[in-house]
Design a protein around this motif. Structure first.
Motif, short mmCIF file in Angstrom:
data_model
loop_
_atom_site.label_atom_id
_atom_site.label_comp_id
_atom_site.label_asym_id
_atom_site.label_seq_id
_atom_site.Cartn_x
_atom_site.Cartn_y
_atom_site.Cartn_z
N HIS A 1 0.84 -1.21 0.00
CA HIS A 1 0.00 0.00 0.00
C HIS A 1 0.87 1.26 0.00
CE1 HIS A 1 -3.75 2.06 0.32
NE2 HIS A 1 -3.71 2.31 1.63
N THR A 2 2.04 1.17 -0.61
CA THR A 2 3.05 2.22 -0.78
C THR A 2 3.87 2.43 0.49
OG1 THR A 2 1.77 4.22 -0.21
CG2 THR A 2 1.61 3.41 -2.49
N HIS B 1 1.85 5.92 2.16
CA HIS B 1 0.47 6.24 1.78
C HIS B 1 0.41 7.45 0.85
CE1 HIS B 1 -3.93 6.80 2.26
NE2 HIS B 1 -3.89 5.48 2.42
N GLU B 2 1.24 7.44 -0.18
CA GLU B 2 1.32 8.55 -1.12
C GLU B 2 0.14 8.53 -2.08
OE1 GLU B 2 5.52 7.41 0.05
OE2 GLU B 2 3.72 6.34 -0.52
N LEU B 3 -0.79 9.45 -1.89
CA LEU B 3 -1.96 9.53 -2.75
C LEU B 3 -1.61 9.85 -4.20
CD1 LEU B 3 -4.33 11.46 -0.33
CD2 LEU B 3 -4.63 9.10 -1.11
N ASP B 4 -0.52 10.55 -4.40
CA ASP B 4 -0.14 10.99 -5.75
C ASP B 4 0.91 10.10 -6.40
OD1 ASP B 4 2.02 11.69 -4.14
OD2 ASP B 4 2.29 13.66 -5.07
N HIS C 1 -3.53 1.13 -4.51
CA HIS C 1 -3.12 2.53 -4.55
C HIS C 1 -3.93 3.32 -3.52
CE1 HIS C 1 -1.90 6.41 -5.95
NE2 HIS C 1 -1.15 5.86 -6.89
N PRO C 2 -3.26 4.12 -2.70
CA PRO C 2 -3.99 4.93 -1.72
C PRO C 2 -5.05 5.80 -2.40
CG PRO C 2 -1.66 4.95 -1.20
CD PRO C 2 -1.80 4.27 -2.54
N GLY C 3 -6.21 5.81 -1.80
CA GLY C 3 -7.30 6.62 -2.31
C GLY C 3 -7.91 6.12 -3.61
N LYS D 1 -6.51 6.10 -6.40
CA LYS D 1 -6.09 7.04 -7.44
C LYS D 1 -5.23 6.33 -8.48
CE LYS D 1 -6.51 11.02 -4.42
NZ LYS D 1 -7.45 11.85 -5.12
N TRP E 1 -12.86 5.84 7.30
CA TRP E 1 -11.77 6.80 7.49
C TRP E 1 -12.32 8.13 8.03
CZ3 TRP E 1 -13.37 10.57 4.25
CH2 TRP E 1 -14.09 10.19 3.13
#
Length: 158
Positions: free
Chosen positions: A32-33, A36-39, A73-75, A77, A103
């Motif tokens: 999950h990275t 937690h990098e959304l981008d 991928h977080p979110g 995205k 959340w």
């Protein structure tokens, strides 16, 4: 009942014994990275790869030889680049279809009602254990599992 745990690398580093327990109990691992990098999916493929590889290395420090089947991928995205890099690293990109938005900390009853109201055979339910007070999520789990068992005849393993 088994679960898939989507692990953030920095959290794996803090709680390696928990990761070992997850594997020992027969659950599935998901990258999950690193943080937690959304981008992350907007970054160059080499940067995405470095991030996912660092997370996998940290997981394997906790559990040598661990199988990491999935990437989430977080979110949600998703980008073609993130999916391609995960695939090249041998991971299937994992999405969900039931998000009770725990959340946002709506409380146990809301989490329960949202899951039970949306779940269908084959659903993937998204629940969070990070990001502060998770008492609502944790409080919902016994009733969610009981109701899923009743509805679908699943067996809960202990």
């Amino acid at each position: 009942m088994r679960a898939t745990f989507c692990l953030v690398g920095t959290e794996v580093r803090k709680y390696p014994a928990l990761v070992a327990r997850i594997v020992r109990e027969g659950h599935t691992l998901c990258n999950h990275t690193w943080h937690h990098e959304l981008d992350l999916g907007t970054k160059p493929p080499a940067e995405i790869k470095a991030n996912l590889e660092a997370t996998n290395r940290e997981i394997r420090k906790a559990v040598p030889g661990a199988k990491i089947k999935f990437f989430r991928h977080p979110g949600g995205k998703w980008t073609p680049a993130a999916i391609a890099v995960a695939r090249d690293l041998g991971m299937i990109s994992l999405d969900w279809d039931v998000d009770p938005q725990d959340w946002a900390k709506p409380g146990a009853k809301a989490v329960h009602d949202r899951v039970i109201g949306a779940v269908r055979p084959g659903s993937i339910v998204l629940l969070h254990d990070g990001g502060g007070d998770r008492s609502g999520t944790l409080g919902a789990c016994p009733a969610v599992l009981r109701d899923l068992k009743r509805r679908y005849g699943i067996t809960l393993l202990r």
